[in-house]
Design a protein around this motif. Structure first.
Motif, mmCIF file in Angstrom:
data_model
loop_
_atom_site.group_PDB
_atom_site.id
_atom_site.type_symbol
_atom_site.label_atom_id
_atom_site.label_comp_id
_atom_site.label_asym_id
_atom_site.label_seq_id
_atom_site.Cartn_x
_atom_site.Cartn_y
_atom_site.Cartn_z
ATOM 1 N N ALA A 14 0.839 -1.214 0.000
ATOM 2 C CA ALA A 14 0.000 0.000 0.000
ATOM 3 C C ALA A 14 0.866 1.253 0.000
ATOM 4 C CB ALA A 14 -0.936 -0.014 1.209
ATOM 5 N N GLU A 15 1.888 1.263 0.848
ATOM 6 C CA GLU A 15 2.747 2.449 0.934
ATOM 7 C C GLU A 15 3.521 2.671 -0.366
ATOM 8 O OE1 GLU A 15 6.074 4.526 3.806
ATOM 9 O OE2 GLU A 15 4.948 2.810 4.551
ATOM 10 N N SER A 16 4.069 1.596 -0.931
ATOM 11 C CA SER A 16 4.859 1.756 -2.155
ATOM 12 C C SER A 16 4.014 2.208 -3.335
ATOM 13 C CB SER A 16 5.606 0.461 -2.488
ATOM 14 O OG SER A 16 4.714 -0.526 -2.974
ATOM 15 N N ARG A 17 2.741 1.855 -3.333
ATOM 16 C CA ARG A 17 1.843 2.247 -4.425
ATOM 17 C C ARG A 17 1.046 3.515 -4.117
ATOM 18 N NH1 ARG A 17 4.144 0.254 -8.674
ATOM 19 N NH2 ARG A 17 4.567 -1.974 -8.452
ATOM 20 N N GLY A 18 1.191 4.039 -2.900
ATOM 21 C CA GLY A 18 0.505 5.278 -2.539
ATOM 22 C C GLY A 18 -1.011 5.137 -2.466
ATOM 23 N N VAL A 19 -1.445 3.972 -1.977
ATOM 24 C CA VAL A 19 -2.886 3.704 -1.881
ATOM 25 C C VAL A 19 -3.233 3.299 -0.453
ATOM 26 C CG1 VAL A 19 -3.073 3.000 -4.311
ATOM 27 C CG2 VAL A 19 -2.629 1.271 -2.547
ATOM 28 N N PRO A 20 -4.491 3.448 -0.063
ATOM 29 C CA PRO A 20 -4.892 2.939 1.256
ATOM 30 C C PRO A 20 -4.891 1.410 1.252
ATOM 31 C CG PRO A 20 -6.789 3.859 0.095
ATOM 32 C CD PRO A 20 -5.584 4.114 -0.758
ATOM 33 N N MET A 21 -4.794 0.837 2.434
ATOM 34 C CA MET A 21 -4.757 -0.627 2.563
ATOM 35 C C MET A 21 -5.939 -1.310 1.898
ATOM 36 S SD MET A 21 -2.630 -2.800 3.867
ATOM 37 C CE MET A 21 -3.538 -4.006 4.790
ATOM 38 N N GLN A 22 -7.097 -0.690 1.910
ATOM 39 C CA GLN A 22 -8.265 -1.321 1.309
ATOM 40 C C GLN A 22 -8.025 -1.635 -0.162
ATOM 41 O OE1 GLN A 22 -12.002 0.666 1.891
ATOM 42 N NE2 GLN A 22 -13.133 -1.012 0.955
ATOM 43 N N ALA A 23 -7.293 -0.782 -0.862
ATOM 44 C CA ALA A 23 -6.998 -1.033 -2.280
ATOM 45 C C ALA A 23 -6.202 -2.324 -2.438
ATOM 46 C CB ALA A 23 -6.249 0.150 -2.886
ATOM 47 N N VAL A 24 -5.299 -2.594 -1.504
ATOM 48 C CA VAL A 24 -4.509 -3.827 -1.549
ATOM 49 C C VAL A 24 -5.381 -5.023 -1.184
ATOM 50 C CG1 VAL A 24 -2.510 -5.041 -0.600
ATOM 51 C CG2 VAL A 24 -2.374 -2.576 -1.066
ATOM 52 N N LEU A 25 -6.177 -4.879 -0.126
ATOM 53 C CA LEU A 25 -7.068 -5.977 0.277
ATOM 54 C C LEU A 25 -8.011 -6.349 -0.858
ATOM 55 C CD1 LEU A 25 -7.948 -4.847 3.917
ATOM 56 C CD2 LEU A 25 -6.252 -6.549 3.206
ATOM 57 N N ASP A 26 -8.477 -5.352 -1.594
ATOM 58 C CA ASP A 26 -9.395 -5.610 -2.710
ATOM 59 C C ASP A 26 -8.712 -6.316 -3.883
ATOM 60 O OD1 ASP A 26 -11.667 -4.618 -1.459
ATOM 61 O OD2 ASP A 26 -11.435 -2.607 -2.303
ATOM 62 N N CYS A 27 -7.388 -6.303 -3.921
ATOM 63 C CA CYS A 27 -6.658 -6.982 -4.993
ATOM 64 C C CYS A 27 -6.249 -8.409 -4.632
ATOM 65 C CB CYS A 27 -5.420 -6.173 -5.378
ATOM 66 S SG CYS A 27 -5.805 -4.658 -6.286
ATOM 67 N N LEU A 28 -6.493 -8.806 -3.395
ATOM 68 C CA LEU A 28 -6.212 -10.191 -3.028
ATOM 69 C C LEU A 28 -7.181 -11.114 -3.765
ATOM 70 C CD1 LEU A 28 -5.694 -9.770 0.819
ATOM 71 C CD2 LEU A 28 -3.939 -10.401 -0.860
ATOM 72 N N PRO A 29 -6.776 -12.337 -4.067
ATOM 73 C CA PRO A 29 -7.695 -13.263 -4.735
ATOM 74 C C PRO A 29 -8.896 -13.569 -3.843
ATOM 75 C CG PRO A 29 -5.609 -14.346 -4.186
ATOM 76 C CD PRO A 29 -5.462 -12.911 -3.823
ATOM 77 N N PRO A 30 -10.036 -13.925 -4.446
ATOM 78 C CA PRO A 30 -11.262 -14.156 -3.672
ATOM 79 C C PRO A 30 -11.120 -15.198 -2.568
ATOM 80 C CG PRO A 30 -11.693 -14.329 -6.036
ATOM 81 C CD PRO A 30 -10.225 -14.107 -5.869
#
Length: 169
Positions: free
Chosen positions: A25-41
């Motif tokens: 999240a930090e390296s991409r400059g996004v909130p954690m939710q953006a990373v959680l949403d990219c995890l596989p289902p």
């Protein structure tokens, strides 16, 4: 051509599937939710934040867990059982015979994630509460035995609770 940020996040996750999500999240400059949403289902299930009281109530029966608050400045970990909570004075108040206690502004909880993924080579299961800005308020992890193995009783509770909400998503 520049890839959309969610594709870059998925590449980061594929390159290091058991890494620290906050670093992505930090390296991409996004909130954690953006990373959680990219995890596989199979690794992440998102449910509405207004379910926090019923999810919290289930968590009070799990026994000793690890509560984690991870910010840019550090990681705070506390082991204990989850105390029951009550609403009052604009907060969800938690107190009991446990080191976990305080006052939470749960009206700011937008989403709750059930996360089941590897972390540094070991399975990790957590319930993560996400605020309105997409930041993780706190995480509750399935406890571990002294040999670092997950507690099977809590894994079963985690999987049952996640399955209950999977049916309604």
């Amino acid at each position: 051509m520049t890839l959309p940020v969610n594709e870059l996040i998925r590449q980061d996750l594929a390159a290091k599937p058991d890494g620290i999500l906050e670093q992505v999240a930090e390296s991409r400059g996004v909130p954690m939710q953006a990373v959680l949403d990219c995890l596989p289902p199979e690794a992440a299930l998102r449910v509405p934040g207004d379910l926090y009281q019923e999810i919290w109530q289930d968590l009070t029966e799990w026994g000793v867990i690890t509560l984690v608050v991870h910010t840019r400045d550090g990681v705070f970990e506390c082991e204990g059982s989850i105390p029951a909570g009550t609403l009052g004075h604009g907060y969800f108040n938690i107190h009991g015979e446990t080191p976990i206690g305080g006052h939470l502004r749960m009206e700011r909880c937008r989403s709750i994630y059930f996360i089941d993924r590897p972390f540094f080579g070991k399975r990790s299961c957590s319930v993560q509460f996400v605020n309105q800005e997409g930041g993780v308020m706190f995480k509750i992890f399935v406890g571990r035995h002294e040999d670092r193995a997950l507690r099977p009783d809590q894994v079963a509770r985690f999987e049952a609770l996640r399955a209950q909400y999977q049916k309604t998503s």
